[in-house]
Design a protein around this motif. Sequence first.
Motif, PDB file in Angstrom:
ATOM      1  N   LEU A  67     -18.433 -10.427  45.703  1.00 12.51           N
ATOM      2  CA  LEU A  67     -17.468  -9.542  46.350  1.00 12.51           C
ATOM      3  C   LEU A  67     -16.944 -10.177  47.635  1.00 12.51           C
ATOM      4  O   LEU A  67     -15.735 -10.188  47.885  1.00 12.51           O
ATOM      5  N   TYR A  68     -17.842 -10.683  48.469  1.00 18.61           N
ATOM      6  CA  TYR A  68     -17.420 -11.288  49.726  1.00 18.61           C
ATOM      7  C   TYR A  68     -16.522 -12.499  49.481  1.00 18.61           C
ATOM      8  O   TYR A  68     -15.520 -12.694  50.166  1.00 18.61           O
ATOM      9  N   ALA A  69     -16.868 -13.325  48.515  1.00 17.57           N
ATOM     10  CA  ALA A  69     -16.052 -14.497  48.208  1.00 17.57           C
ATOM     11  C   ALA A  69     -14.686 -14.077  47.670  1.00 17.57           C
ATOM     12  O   ALA A  69     -13.691 -14.768  47.910  1.00 17.57           O
ATOM     13  N   SER A  70     -14.617 -12.957  46.975  1.00 16.28           N
ATOM     14  CA  SER A  70     -13.310 -12.476  46.513  1.00 16.28           C
ATOM     15  C   SER A  70     -12.433 -12.122  47.704  1.00 16.28           C
ATOM     16  O   SER A  70     -11.220 -12.315  47.671  1.00 16.28           O
TER      17      SER A  70
ATOM     18  N   ILE B 106     -27.196 -11.595  45.941  1.00 11.31           N
ATOM     19  CA  ILE B 106     -26.467 -12.692  45.312  1.00 11.31           C
ATOM     20  C   ILE B 106     -25.176 -12.188  44.674  1.00 11.31           C
ATOM     21  O   ILE B 106     -24.133 -12.832  44.792  1.00 11.31           O
ATOM     22  N   THR B 107     -25.195 -11.035  44.037  1.00 16.02           N
ATOM     23  CA  THR B 107     -23.964 -10.505  43.451  1.00 16.02           C
ATOM     24  C   THR B 107     -23.016  -9.969  44.516  1.00 16.02           C
ATOM     25  O   THR B 107     -21.800  -9.954  44.303  1.00 16.02           O
ATOM     26  N   ASN B 108     -23.527  -9.560  45.676  1.00 16.97           N
ATOM     27  CA  ASN B 108     -22.630  -9.191  46.788  1.00 16.97           C
ATOM     28  C   ASN B 108     -21.797 -10.388  47.212  1.00 16.97           C
ATOM     29  O   ASN B 108     -20.657 -10.232  47.653  1.00 16.97           O
TER      30      ASN B 108
ATOM     31  N   SER C  85     -14.893   2.296  56.594  1.00 17.53           N
ATOM     32  CA  SER C  85     -14.317   2.378  55.253  1.00 17.53           C
ATOM     33  C   SER C  85     -15.066   1.537  54.233  1.00 17.53           C
ATOM     34  O   SER C  85     -14.868   1.690  53.044  1.00 17.53           O
ATOM     35  N   GLY C  86     -15.899   0.660  54.682  1.00 16.72           N
ATOM     36  CA  GLY C  86     -16.689  -0.187  53.799  1.00 16.72           C
ATOM     37  C   GLY C  86     -17.792  -0.829  54.615  1.00 16.72           C
ATOM     38  O   GLY C  86     -18.024  -0.448  55.757  1.00 16.72           O
ATOM     39  N   ALA C  87     -18.440  -1.812  54.048  1.00 18.91           N
ATOM     40  CA  ALA C  87     -19.517  -2.489  54.770  1.00 18.91           C
ATOM     41  C   ALA C  87     -18.937  -3.187  56.000  1.00 18.91           C
ATOM     42  O   ALA C  87     -17.941  -3.895  55.902  1.00 18.91           O
ATOM     43  N   PRO C  88     -19.554  -3.001  57.164  1.00 20.90           N
ATOM     44  CA  PRO C  88     -19.050  -3.661  58.366  1.00 20.90           C
ATOM     45  C   PRO C  88     -19.327  -5.165  58.347  1.00 20.90           C
ATOM     46  O   PRO C  88     -20.237  -5.639  57.665  1.00 20.90           O
ATOM     47  N   LEU C  89     -18.524  -5.889  59.105  1.00 21.41           N
ATOM     48  CA  LEU C  89     -18.673  -7.341  59.184  1.00 21.41           C
ATOM     49  C   LEU C  89     -20.101  -7.761  59.533  1.00 21.41           C
ATOM     50  O   LEU C  89     -20.612  -8.737  58.987  1.00 21.41           O
ATOM     51  N   ARG C  90     -20.776  -7.037  60.418  1.00 21.54           N
ATOM     52  CA  ARG C  90     -22.123  -7.429  60.819  1.00 21.54           C
ATOM     53  C   ARG C  90     -23.085  -7.409  59.629  1.00 21.54           C
ATOM     54  O   ARG C  90     -23.952  -8.279  59.523  1.00 21.54           O
ATOM     55  N   ILE C  91     -22.926  -6.457  58.730  1.00 18.18           N
ATOM     56  CA  ILE C  91     -23.783  -6.383  57.534  1.00 18.18           C
ATOM     57  C   ILE C  91     -23.413  -7.515  56.573  1.00 18.18           C
ATOM     58  O   ILE C  91     -24.290  -8.172  56.002  1.00 18.18           O
ATOM     59  N   ALA C  92     -22.123  -7.753  56.401  1.00 19.31           N
ATOM     60  CA  ALA C  92     -21.682  -8.820  55.498  1.00 19.31           C
ATOM     61  C   ALA C  92     -22.199 -10.178  55.964  1.00 19.31           C
ATOM     62  O   ALA C  92     -22.684 -10.972  55.157  1.00 19.31           O
ATOM     63  N   VAL C  93     -22.119 -10.441  57.268  1.00 19.32           N
ATOM     64  CA  VAL C  93     -22.599 -11.718  57.790  1.00 19.32           C
ATOM     65  C   VAL C  93     -24.109 -11.839  57.601  1.00 19.32           C
ATOM     66  O   VAL C  93     -24.612 -12.895  57.193  1.00 19.32           O
ATOM     67  N   LYS C  94     -24.826 -10.762  57.848  1.00 18.01           N
ATOM     68  CA  LYS C  94     -26.283 -10.771  57.631  1.00 18.01           C
ATOM     69  C   LYS C  94     -26.587 -11.072  56.163  1.00 18.01           C
ATOM     70  O   LYS C  94     -27.424 -11.917  55.846  1.00 18.01           O
ATOM     71  N   ASP C  95     -25.887 -10.372  55.259  1.00 22.48           N
ATOM     72  CA  ASP C  95     -26.076 -10.616  53.823  1.00 22.48           C
ATOM     73  C   ASP C  95     -25.788 -12.068  53.472  1.00 22.48           C
ATOM     74  O   ASP C  95     -26.547 -12.701  52.733  1.00 22.48           O
TER      75      ASP C  95
END
Length: 170
Positions: A53-56, A48-50, A106-116
């Motif tokens: 970051l993603y919304a930022s 939830i707190t991630n 360099s950071g979390a990949p898009l595939r992980i962000a979308v899964k999250d």
Amino acid sequence: QLLIWASSNSTSASALRIAEANILKSIGRNVYIISDSDVTKASAYKLITNFMLYASGEMFAETAAMLEGNGIERSSLQFFIDELVQGSIFHRYGTRIAKEDYAEGSGAPLRIAVKDLHLIKQMAGSAYTPSLDATLRNMSEAKNREGENLDWCAIAQEVKRQSAEKETRS
């Protein structure tokens, strides 16, 4: 340095407190015990707190697109970031978006962000989450168009693409 979110169930709460004092505090900058009665709470908290970051990233991406749409260099966003969000994690991600630096690894990949984000959406339940919806939609499109291994800040490429499409329709 590592931030640690932990939770336990009621039968292992005392073991968690011992681990916090003797182990976790030595390897982490801060240790936060989210719950001592439900082991799932720390995972939920992190997801939830991630979202924040993603919304930022969505916010910085839209800001960069608006600057460009008004004939202002995207890179000028860096001045604002340096002056007002200095030293925060937002500085790191905002800078990456201002510089269009989305290199793999360099950071979390898009595939992980979308899964999250899909997991976060499930956890949101009936909460009204328009920012989450926009972030998930744009992050998913960025993953599909830009590649799943780019840094999640590549969401800015999708916002930039949609801005260009909107301009051509106007």
